[in-house]
Write a protein that holds these residues in place. Structure first.
Motif, PDB file in Angstrom:
ATOM      1  N   SER A 134       0.804  -1.222   0.000  1.00 19.14           N
ATOM      2  CA  SER A 134       0.000   0.000   0.000  1.00 19.14           C
ATOM      3  C   SER A 134       0.836   1.271   0.000  1.00 19.14           C
ATOM      4  CB  SER A 134      -0.923   0.018   1.221  1.00 19.14           C
ATOM      5  OG  SER A 134      -0.154   0.012   2.422  1.00 19.14           O
ATOM      6  N   GLY A 135       2.151   1.132   0.196  1.00 14.70           N
ATOM      7  CA  GLY A 135       3.016   2.302   0.290  1.00 14.70           C
ATOM      8  C   GLY A 135       3.969   2.395  -0.877  1.00 14.70           C
ATOM      9  N   CYS A 136       5.186   1.916  -0.670  1.00 14.45           N
ATOM     10  CA  CYS A 136       6.241   2.128  -1.660  1.00 14.45           C
ATOM     11  C   CYS A 136       6.040   1.306  -2.926  1.00 14.45           C
ATOM     12  CB  CYS A 136       7.600   1.845  -1.029  1.00 14.45           C
ATOM     13  SG  CYS A 136       7.968   2.992   0.329  1.00 14.45           S
ATOM     14  N   VAL A 137       5.450   0.122  -2.825  1.00 13.03           N
ATOM     15  CA  VAL A 137       5.170  -0.668  -4.034  1.00 13.03           C
ATOM     16  C   VAL A 137       4.116   0.035  -4.871  1.00 13.03           C
ATOM     17  CG1 VAL A 137       4.225  -2.850  -4.895  1.00 13.03           C
ATOM     18  CG2 VAL A 137       5.901  -2.850  -3.027  1.00 13.03           C
ATOM     19  N   ARG A 138       3.034   0.440  -4.223  1.00  8.70           N
ATOM     20  CA  ARG A 138       1.978   1.139  -4.965  1.00  8.70           C
ATOM     21  C   ARG A 138       2.505   2.419  -5.606  1.00  8.70           C
ATOM     22  NH1 ARG A 138      -3.721   1.805  -4.959  1.00  8.70           N
ATOM     23  NH2 ARG A 138      -4.244   3.858  -5.779  1.00  8.70           N
ATOM     24  N   ALA A 139       3.202   3.241  -4.827  1.00  4.65           N
ATOM     25  CA  ALA A 139       3.712   4.508  -5.363  1.00  4.65           C
ATOM     26  C   ALA A 139       4.651   4.276  -6.533  1.00  4.65           C
ATOM     27  CB  ALA A 139       4.422   5.283  -4.254  1.00  4.65           C
ATOM     28  N   GLN A 182      -4.459  -3.402  -9.973  1.00 11.65           N
ATOM     29  CA  GLN A 182      -4.894  -4.167 -11.144  1.00 11.65           C
ATOM     30  C   GLN A 182      -5.929  -3.385 -11.952  1.00 11.65           C
ATOM     31  OE1 GLN A 182      -3.951  -7.199 -12.565  1.00 11.65           O
ATOM     32  NE2 GLN A 182      -5.348  -6.481 -14.157  1.00 11.65           N
ATOM     33  N   ALA A 183      -6.820  -2.688 -11.268  1.00 15.54           N
ATOM     34  CA  ALA A 183      -7.883  -1.948 -11.956  1.00 15.54           C
ATOM     35  C   ALA A 183      -7.349  -0.783 -12.773  1.00 15.54           C
ATOM     36  CB  ALA A 183      -8.904  -1.445 -10.933  1.00 15.54           C
ATOM     37  N   LYS A 184      -6.277  -0.118 -12.280  1.00 12.28           N
ATOM     38  CA  LYS A 184      -5.930   1.171 -12.873  1.00 12.28           C
ATOM     39  C   LYS A 184      -4.496   1.341 -13.339  1.00 12.28           C
ATOM     40  CE  LYS A 184      -8.397   3.264  -9.278  1.00 12.28           C
ATOM     41  NZ  LYS A 184      -8.509   4.410  -8.349  1.00 12.28           N
ATOM     42  N   TYR A 185      -3.543   0.686 -12.694  1.00 11.75           N
ATOM     43  CA  TYR A 185      -2.162   1.101 -12.897  1.00 11.75           C
ATOM     44  C   TYR A 185      -1.186   0.005 -13.298  1.00 11.75           C
ATOM     45  CZ  TYR A 185      -3.961   5.008 -10.155  1.00 11.75           C
ATOM     46  OH  TYR A 185      -4.714   6.052  -9.687  1.00 11.75           O
ATOM     47  N   ALA A 186      -1.516  -1.257 -13.096  1.00 11.88           N
ATOM     48  CA  ALA A 186      -0.513  -2.318 -13.239  1.00 11.88           C
ATOM     49  C   ALA A 186      -1.201  -3.622 -13.590  1.00 11.88           C
ATOM     50  CB  ALA A 186       0.267  -2.485 -11.931  1.00 11.88           C
ATOM     51  N   GLY A 217       4.322  -7.436   0.256  1.00 10.95           N
ATOM     52  CA  GLY A 217       3.688  -7.628   1.555  1.00 10.95           C
ATOM     53  C   GLY A 217       3.309  -6.313   2.203  1.00 10.95           C
ATOM     54  N   ASP A 218       2.417  -6.412   3.191  1.00  5.92           N
ATOM     55  CA  ASP A 218       1.941  -5.222   3.888  1.00  5.92           C
ATOM     56  C   ASP A 218       1.694  -5.545   5.349  1.00  5.92           C
ATOM     57  OD1 ASP A 218       0.800  -2.607   4.368  1.00  5.92           O
ATOM     58  OD2 ASP A 218       0.199  -2.580   2.267  1.00  5.92           O
ATOM     59  N   ARG A 219       1.334  -4.506   6.112  1.00  5.39           N
ATOM     60  CA  ARG A 219       1.166  -4.634   7.563  1.00  5.39           C
ATOM     61  C   ARG A 219      -0.058  -5.446   7.939  1.00  5.39           C
ATOM     62  NH1 ARG A 219      -0.464   0.223   5.684  1.00  5.39           N
ATOM     63  NH2 ARG A 219      -2.492   1.020   6.338  1.00  5.39           N
ATOM     64  N   ALA A 220      -0.994  -5.595   7.012  1.00  6.04           N
ATOM     65  CA  ALA A 220      -2.215  -6.356   7.277  1.00  6.04           C
ATOM     66  C   ALA A 220      -2.808  -6.790   5.944  1.00  6.04           C
ATOM     67  CB  ALA A 220      -3.226  -5.510   8.060  1.00  6.04           C
ATOM     68  N   GLU A 267      -4.671  -6.449   0.120  1.00  7.27           N
ATOM     69  CA  GLU A 267      -5.622  -6.878  -0.903  1.00  7.27           C
ATOM     70  C   GLU A 267      -6.293  -5.697  -1.588  1.00  7.27           C
ATOM     71  OE1 GLU A 267      -5.935  -9.769  -2.143  1.00  7.27           O
ATOM     72  OE2 GLU A 267      -4.685 -10.845  -0.690  1.00  7.27           O
ATOM     73  N   ALA A 268      -6.649  -4.667  -0.813  1.00 13.89           N
ATOM     74  CA  ALA A 268      -7.316  -3.507  -1.404  1.00 13.89           C
ATOM     75  C   ALA A 268      -6.415  -2.820  -2.427  1.00 13.89           C
ATOM     76  CB  ALA A 268      -7.727  -2.525  -0.318  1.00 13.89           C
ATOM     77  N   ASN A 269      -5.147  -2.700  -2.112  1.00 13.25           N
ATOM     78  CA  ASN A 269      -4.241  -2.016  -3.035  1.00 13.25           C
ATOM     79  C   ASN A 269      -3.891  -2.871  -4.242  1.00 13.25           C
ATOM     80  OD1 ASN A 269      -3.154   0.831  -2.088  1.00 13.25           O
ATOM     81  ND2 ASN A 269      -3.650  -0.381  -0.273  1.00 13.25           N
ATOM     82  N   LEU A 270      -3.771  -4.185  -4.063  1.00 14.86           N
ATOM     83  CA  LEU A 270      -3.567  -5.039  -5.232  1.00 14.86           C
ATOM     84  C   LEU A 270      -4.758  -4.935  -6.178  1.00 14.86           C
ATOM     85  CD1 LEU A 270      -1.981  -8.268  -3.704  1.00 14.86           C
ATOM     86  CD2 LEU A 270      -0.841  -6.526  -5.095  1.00 14.86           C
TER      87      LEU A 270
END
Length: 202
Positions: A140-145, A180-184, A165-168, A173-176
């Motif tokens: 949700s942080g550096c991978v997404r950015a 997938q929907a918009k950027y990657a 991986g993430d803290r929870a 899952e929300a960021n993956l």
């Protein structure tokens, strides 16, 4: 009509980008420690596969000058960053499972994206890279950015689900899903390994 139905086809000149696979995310004494280290081993397998077929591997890690002087507002918002990475420090060391070789570039960054304030985009372009296979933390942080910046710089981002991986589970899952929907393109480890093996014949 599905507004988010598009697909990015990976091209033929990939590099693997290992984002911030530092001790801080895998050491139980760190406030950033992840609940599982499974992504670390998956990332290690992707990196090994890339090396086996001479696909470039690049790494990032975080370090700040004294007192977080070059961390701006980011270290004020996320105070653990200055605590862990002021002057580099042991928590900023890359994990042995994904340690860079002497020939692999390690980019030092201060902010979320691997592209922001670094030479990453120009390095990839100079190497003729068109696709970035992404592993690392946090989803949700550096991978997404980094994935968002990759597409904005004209590189196809492939985010390896098993190797990030993430803290929870919820932000992971929300960021993956949103990536997938918009950027990657979000792909499994098996799909990433098959892709790397396929392009090795080019």
């Amino acid at each position: 009509m599905n507004a988010f139905g598009g697909r990015l086809e990976p091209e033929r000149r990939p590099a693997v980008l290992a984002v911030d696979l530092m001790r801080a995310y895998f050491d139980a004494d760190s406030p950033l420690c992840l609940p599982s280290d499974g992504c670390l081993y998956s990332a290690g397998r992707v990196i090994a596969a890339a090396r086996a077929v001479q696909v470039p591997v690049l790494h990032t890690r975080v370090a700040y000058g004294p007192g977080g002087i070059d961390g701006g507002l980011f270290v004020r918002k996320v105070t653990a960053l200055r605590q862990l990475f002021d002057g580099g420090g042991a928590m900023g060391e890359l994990m042995p499972q994904v340690a860079p070789t002497a020939e692999e570039l390690v980019l030092v960054k201060q902010y979320a994206s691997a592209f922001f304030g670094t030479s990453l985009a120009s390095t990839l372009r100079a190497g003729g890279i068109d696709t970035v296979v992404m592993v690392g933390v946090s989803t949700s942080g550096c991978v997404r950015a980094s994935a968002v910046d990759a597409i904005q710089h004209g590189f196809v981002p492939l985010v390896v689900r098993d190797a990030v991986g993430d803290r929870a589970a919820e932000p992971h899952e929300a960021n993956l899903s949103d990536l997938q929907a918009k950027y990657a393109e979000v792909v499994s480890e098996a799909a990433a390994l098959a892709y790397l093996a396929e392009v090795s014949g080019d």
